[in-house]
Design a protein around this motif. Sequence first.
Motif, PDB file in Angstrom:
ATOM      1  N   MET A   1       0.838  -1.180   0.000  1.00 55.89           N
ATOM      2  CA  MET A   1       0.000   0.000   0.000  1.00 55.89           C
ATOM      3  C   MET A   1       0.885   1.247   0.000  1.00 55.89           C
ATOM      4  SD  MET A   1      -3.044   0.937   2.598  1.00 55.89           S
ATOM      5  CE  MET A   1      -2.569   2.220   3.713  1.00 55.89           C
ATOM      6  N   LYS A   2       0.653   2.133  -0.930  1.00 59.65           N
ATOM      7  CA  LYS A   2       1.430   3.363  -1.035  1.00 59.65           C
ATOM      8  C   LYS A   2       0.973   4.359   0.027  1.00 59.65           C
ATOM      9  CE  LYS A   2       2.940   6.879  -4.168  1.00 59.65           C
ATOM     10  NZ  LYS A   2       2.740   7.594  -5.385  1.00 59.65           N
ATOM     11  N   ARG A   3       1.942   4.935   0.718  1.00 63.14           N
ATOM     12  CA  ARG A   3       1.636   5.893   1.770  1.00 63.14           C
ATOM     13  C   ARG A   3       1.600   7.292   1.181  1.00 63.14           C
ATOM     14  NH1 ARG A   3       1.273   4.304   6.574  1.00 63.14           N
ATOM     15  NH2 ARG A   3       2.249   6.039   7.630  1.00 63.14           N
ATOM     16  N   SER A   4       0.644   8.082   1.643  1.00 65.12           N
ATOM     17  CA  SER A   4       0.502   9.448   1.137  1.00 65.12           C
ATOM     18  C   SER A   4       1.583  10.344   1.732  1.00 65.12           C
ATOM     19  CB  SER A   4      -0.876   9.987   1.490  1.00 65.12           C
ATOM     20  OG  SER A   4      -0.962  10.240   2.880  1.00 65.12           O
ATOM     21  N   ALA A   5       1.729  11.520   1.149  1.00 65.02           N
ATOM     22  CA  ALA A   5       2.688  12.495   1.666  1.00 65.02           C
ATOM     23  C   ALA A   5       2.337  12.874   3.099  1.00 65.02           C
ATOM     24  CB  ALA A   5       2.704  13.731   0.770  1.00 65.02           C
ATOM     25  N   MET A   6       1.037  12.995   3.394  1.00 62.57           N
ATOM     26  CA  MET A   6       0.622  13.324   4.762  1.00 62.57           C
ATOM     27  C   MET A   6       1.056  12.238   5.734  1.00 62.57           C
ATOM     28  SD  MET A   6      -3.106  15.020   4.706  1.00 62.57           S
ATOM     29  CE  MET A   6      -3.615  16.157   3.458  1.00 62.57           C
ATOM     30  N   ASP A   7       0.910  10.964   5.342  1.00 61.48           N
ATOM     31  CA  ASP A   7       1.321   9.867   6.207  1.00 61.48           C
ATOM     32  C   ASP A   7       2.829   9.877   6.438  1.00 61.48           C
ATOM     33  OD1 ASP A   7      -1.200   8.730   6.748  1.00 61.48           O
ATOM     34  OD2 ASP A   7      -1.178   7.651   4.846  1.00 61.48           O
ATOM     35  N   ARG A   8       3.594  10.215   5.418  1.00 62.98           N
ATOM     36  CA  ARG A   8       5.053  10.295   5.579  1.00 62.98           C
ATOM     37  C   ARG A   8       5.437  11.443   6.503  1.00 62.98           C
ATOM     38  NH1 ARG A   8       4.655   9.014   0.115  1.00 62.98           N
ATOM     39  NH2 ARG A   8       5.156  11.131  -0.544  1.00 62.98           N
ATOM     40  N   ILE A   9       4.735  12.570   6.417  1.00 64.10           N
ATOM     41  CA  ILE A   9       4.984  13.697   7.329  1.00 64.10           C
ATOM     42  C   ILE A   9       4.683  13.273   8.757  1.00 64.10           C
ATOM     43  CG2 ILE A   9       4.141  15.981   8.036  1.00 64.10           C
ATOM     44  CD1 ILE A   9       3.699  16.560   5.014  1.00 64.10           C
ATOM     45  N   ILE A  10       3.557  12.616   8.945  1.00 62.82           N
ATOM     46  CA  ILE A  10       3.166  12.151  10.281  1.00 62.82           C
ATOM     47  C   ILE A  10       4.223  11.199  10.835  1.00 62.82           C
ATOM     48  CG2 ILE A  10       1.457  10.756  11.527  1.00 62.82           C
ATOM     49  CD1 ILE A  10      -0.595  11.894   9.367  1.00 62.82           C
ATOM     50  N   ASP A  11       4.643  10.231  10.042  1.00 65.79           N
ATOM     51  CA  ASP A  11       5.650   9.260  10.479  1.00 65.79           C
ATOM     52  C   ASP A  11       6.976   9.930  10.827  1.00 65.79           C
ATOM     53  OD1 ASP A  11       3.772   7.271  10.082  1.00 65.79           O
ATOM     54  OD2 ASP A  11       4.620   6.597   8.166  1.00 65.79           O
ATOM     55  N   THR A  12       7.377  10.928  10.040  1.00 66.59           N
ATOM     56  CA  THR A  12       8.632  11.642  10.297  1.00 66.59           C
ATOM     57  C   THR A  12       8.563  12.405  11.614  1.00 66.59           C
ATOM     58  OG1 THR A  12       9.052  11.856   7.928  1.00 66.59           O
ATOM     59  CG2 THR A  12      10.233  13.369   9.385  1.00 66.59           C
TER      60      THR A  12
END
Length: 167
Positions: free
Chosen positions: A1-12
């Motif tokens: 499943m591809k993660r959205s840019a928002m999800d990557r920001i949250i994870d960071t």
Amino acid sequence: MKRSAMDRIIDTIEAIAALFVGLVAADIFISVVLRRFFSLQIPDAYDFGSMLLGILIFWGIAATSYRGTHITVDLVWAQANPRWKRNIDIFATLVLLFVVTVQTYTLFDKVATTYKDHVLTFDMGLPTWPFFAVAWIGDVSAVLLIAIRTYRLIFHPEDIHDVKSAA
């Protein structure tokens, strides 16, 4: 499943918060071991510990704000139907967004004041404003995550992960 840019920001942002937990723990552990077994003290250990703890608090606010894992009182929410639960979540998140935005504004004033007044640590004379600036960036991250949460609660409630919302 591809993660959205928002999800990557949250994870960071969550990873950075975790890093500061580790830094605070390491600072305390190393300070105690050096003091107890070697009668040594790290210069400015108290100042660093205090400022790192402040940084941890603001980055911790960022990490918990999106997930909704902070302390809540759900007496009314638990009794509400799914539509009202979502409305309560949206209202509560908007209030949180307002409060943390005001807090971020006032913390920036603290950064500017410590920079302007050239506040230094006690032992080594290091400037303290960079520590306050890192804490402020954590607060800005909290505002960003709360805004993402608000957007998702309103427009894409299915994208909210690990929350209690009945959207």
